[in-house]
Design an enzyme around this catalytic site. Structure first.
Site, mmCIF file in Angstrom:
data_model
loop_
_atom_site.group_PDB
_atom_site.id
_atom_site.type_symbol
_atom_site.label_atom_id
_atom_site.label_comp_id
_atom_site.label_asym_id
_atom_site.label_seq_id
_atom_site.Cartn_x
_atom_site.Cartn_y
_atom_site.Cartn_z
ATOM 1 N N GLU A 174 -7.052 -28.509 36.343
ATOM 2 C CA GLU A 174 -6.641 -28.075 37.681
ATOM 3 C C GLU A 174 -7.836 -27.789 38.595
ATOM 4 O OE1 GLU A 174 -3.816 -24.845 37.268
ATOM 5 O OE2 GLU A 174 -2.169 -26.269 37.115
ATOM 6 N N GLU A 327 2.160 -30.502 33.260
ATOM 7 C CA GLU A 327 2.524 -29.117 32.951
ATOM 8 C C GLU A 327 3.730 -28.682 33.764
ATOM 9 O OE1 GLU A 327 -0.422 -26.074 33.483
ATOM 10 O OE2 GLU A 327 -2.013 -27.328 32.677
#
Ligand code: GAL
Length: 693
Positions: A174, A327
């Site tokens: 991320e 995710e």
């Protein structure tokens, strides 16, 4: 002298959502839809690993992401590597038939890095140097961080690139932070040098004659930092562009290590939807697989729409190729103030939504719920209470049904509607000192998306410079900043007979965020048949608007002083300071195309009608042939998406729903056939193919 860094990306080609390079084909051909999640075995004793793989197999898990946060274990002291435990994990997964997406652990450097080299830790705009003890505290411009990150990544690549379990690489995690330190300042200067060539060019672009901000030398330029009052808006915009590129350079330099050692293995990193700090149009061409993290909030009734929009963005970033949901949460997250868990039905719907909208994988954070650490209350596929739980039973059931969806692997979602979205424009709009900070890009995107979602009309989110030739309707809900080429690209939609729908405050600024002079929207006035001269945020309480076509309504938040030229005033302010001024403009072009300009915020029902008219003019229909405003839509809360020849129907409500269909349909999820109307229980889903009678 300003030194360009070796791995730079601001010479990257125009970002237009180039298809990802290596893709998921090899993996999904073998494994079918990918199912699994982040696996952090380092938090558990070895005996648990054996239970883990047994449970994974029983749940149909075929891919896990390993090692995301394991730098401190892999390199406990600088230059001392302990990789054997990870090798054992990979061996175990290999013999168990579970593929690995191996992460480089560079999102969370070990304590020793920041203590020995404090400059590797990021600095906030207020000048605070961040500490270790959490994660993501690195400075992306620190040569020491970059060298150490490349070292640990290189050690992993050397040892594991040819390990048969490793089928994908996951660089960092991320990427999406910003640092304001002097090292970043120097890199920013170099980035500006490459962008503008000369200090004069920079001065022109930033408009530094304003407030005595003129620069005489690159070294005088600093990142936006704590300052007495407003920062130069182009400086702020360029810093966001730079910060995204700087992170991308980190990704690229690690990816190159993997490519050299394992050229056929796809490399990715996980995106974060409409993330405010990363311009994914620039990132997408650099990843082999577009992968996203989506954490829909079960407490938000708009969550299905917001997730759908994020998925449509991922499909756009992938150029239509399959992407993957890297995710999501199976139950509750623990980072909102109040965290409602997902029901099993909601968990299933959220996963199937991604598949329906083009994902070839649906993975989770994380496999086993942590007993300690900051995410101990974040749900996982195996909860604290173990496998004999409602959540884990749902995980197993879902794994089994994903195995029955092989048919959609690689299939495309065909959209004839495009939504235009650009990070630079978003960033420029959300700067301070605008006419109103109540006009928000994400709100506008959602408002224009809502009627299309309800009608089951597929939408691709595209870059304003992207290839628009396949779209009959192009919607730019709020495109404040648009460069000349992209404006021309949008004009082309109408010139070739398509429909262009522009939301308020669009076409205002150029690439440097300078206001385009003249009557607005400057690049489009001739297309929309009218033009404006003043932005007029509306007083609280709303302002009456008269419209024969749409019905009278009350406009809120935003108005513009427009005048009619050779178009049509579809709606007109009828009161207040804007009395008599058009609120909605439309013009039919000689090409047969049409352009609309909505210079206000109508209530949702009115906006629905505007969108419906555009849809009808463009000749677009929904997944069930439904057209908004012409006959009954889908039942309330039912989401319909067609992927390849599979029609997904998702009942996002907690009530029963019937959907009228004609003919015999076979549900891939349950293996049953239905003639005519299909029934959906609360939070239920169907994946239907038509049976030829
Ligand atoms: C993501 C992150 C994961 C985990 C998860 C929790 O942002 O990549 O490591 O923290 O959120 O929701």
């Amino acid at each position: 002298m300003v030194r360009p860094t070796p791995a730079t990306v601001n010479a990257a080609p125009r970002p237009t959502g180039t298809p990802a390079r290596r893709g998921l084909d090899a993996l999904t051909r073998e494994l079918g839809l990918l199912y699994g999640g982040d696996y952090n075995p380092e938090q558990w004793p070895r005996e648990v690993w054996h239970e883990d793989v047994a449970l994974m197999r029983a749940a149909g898990v075929n891919l896990v992401t390993v090692g995301v946060f394991s730098w401190a274990l892999l390199e406990p002291r600088p230059g001392e590597f302990e990789l054997d435990w990870l090798g054992d994990v990979l061996d175990l997964l290999q013999v168990s038939g579970i593929a690995v997406d191996l992460a480089t652990p560079t999102a969370s450097p070990p304590a020793w890095l920041g203590l020995r080299w404090p400059e590797t830790r990021a600095v906030t705009a207020d000048g605070v140097r961040l500490s270790h003890g959490s994660r993501n505290h690195f400075c992306p411009s620190s040569p020491v961080y970059r060298e150490r990150a490349l070292t640990i990544a290189g050690v992993l690549v050397d040892r594991f690139a040819s390990h048969p379990a490793v089928r994908m690489w996951h660089i960092g995690n991320e990427y999406g932070q910003v640092c304001h330190c002097d090292l970043c300042g120097a890199e920013f200067q170099a980035w500006l040098h490459r962008r503008y060539g000369t200090v004069d060019g920079l001065n022109r672009a930033w408009g530094t004659t304003f407030w005595s901000q003129r620069y005489d030398d690159w070294t005088e330029v600093v990142p936006p930092r704590a300052a007495p009052y407003l920062i130069n808006p182009t400086q702020a915009l360029d810093y966001r562009r730079f910060a995204s590129d700087q992170l991308l350079a980190l990704y690229v330099e690690q990816r190159e290590l993997v490519r050299q050692a394992a050229p056929a293995t796809p490399v990715t990193t996980n995106f974060m939807g409409f993330h405010p700090l990363t311009d994914y149009w620039r990132w997408a061409p650099e990843v082999d697989v577009v992968a996203d993290d989506t954490y829909g909030d079960p407490a938000d009734e708009d969550s299905p729409l917001l997730q759908g929009l994020a998925h449509d963005l991922m499909r756009g970033l992938a150029g239509g190729a399959p992407w993957m949901l890297m995710e999501q949460a199976a139950g509750a997250v623990n980072w909102r103030p109040h965290n409602l868990p997902k029901t099993p039905g909601r968990m299933r719907l959220d996963s199937l939504r991604a598949i329906a909208r083009g994902a070839d994988g649906s993975c989770y954070f994380q496999w086993r719920q942590s007993a300690f650490g900051a995410e101990r209350f974040h749900s996982a596929l195996v909860p604290h209470a173990g496998p004999d739980t409602r959540l884990h039973r749902a995980v197993r059931a879902h794994g089994a049904e994903l195995g029955r969806l092989h048919r959609v692997v690689g299939a495309r979602v065909e959209a004839r509607v495009a939504f235009v979205f650009d990070w630079s424009s978003w960033w420029a709009t959300e700067e301070r000192a605008m006419p109103s900070d109540r006009l928000r890009v994400m709100d506008q995107l959602l408002a224009y998306y809502r009627p299309l979602w309800r009608a089951g009309i597929a939408v691709d989110v595209v870059h304003p410079g992207g290839d628009l030739s396949g779209y009959d309707l192009v919607v730019a809900p709020q495109l404040y900043l648009v460069d000349d080429d992209d404006a021309q690209n949008l004009r082309g939609v109408v010139e070739r007979g398509g429909v262009l729908l522009l939301g308020p405050f669009s076409g205002v600024a150029d690439a440097d965020a300078h206001i385009r002079l003249g009557r607005f929207p400057v690049p489009f006035t001739d297309l929309v048949g009218g033009s404006g001269e003043e932005y007029c945020p509306l007083p609280d309480g709303g302002v009456p608007v008269r419209s024969e076509a749409l019905g009278d309504f009350s406009a809120t938040v935003w108005g513009e002083r427009l005048r009619l030229d050779d178009g049509e005033a579809v709606a007109t302010f009828a009161g207040g300071d804007l009395d008599g001024s058009p609120a909605v403009l439309r013009r039919c072009a000689p090409s047969g195309g049409e352009a609309w300009y909505v210079g206000t915020l109508p209530p949702q029902a009115v906006l629905d009608e505007i969108v419906a008219r555009c849809v009808r003019s463009a000749g677009v229909v929904g997944a069930l042939g439904r057209v908004p405003g012409a006959g009954p839509l889908l039942p309330d809360g039912v989401e319909a998406v067609r992927r390849g020849d599979v029609l997904f129907l998702l009942n996002t409500t907690t009530e029963e729903r019937d959907v009228a269909l004609v003919g015999v349909h076979h549900d891939l999820l349950t293996g049953t056939d239905t003639t005519g109307t299909v029934h959906l229980g609360p939070e239920d889903a169907l994946a239907l193919i038509e049976r030829i009678a």
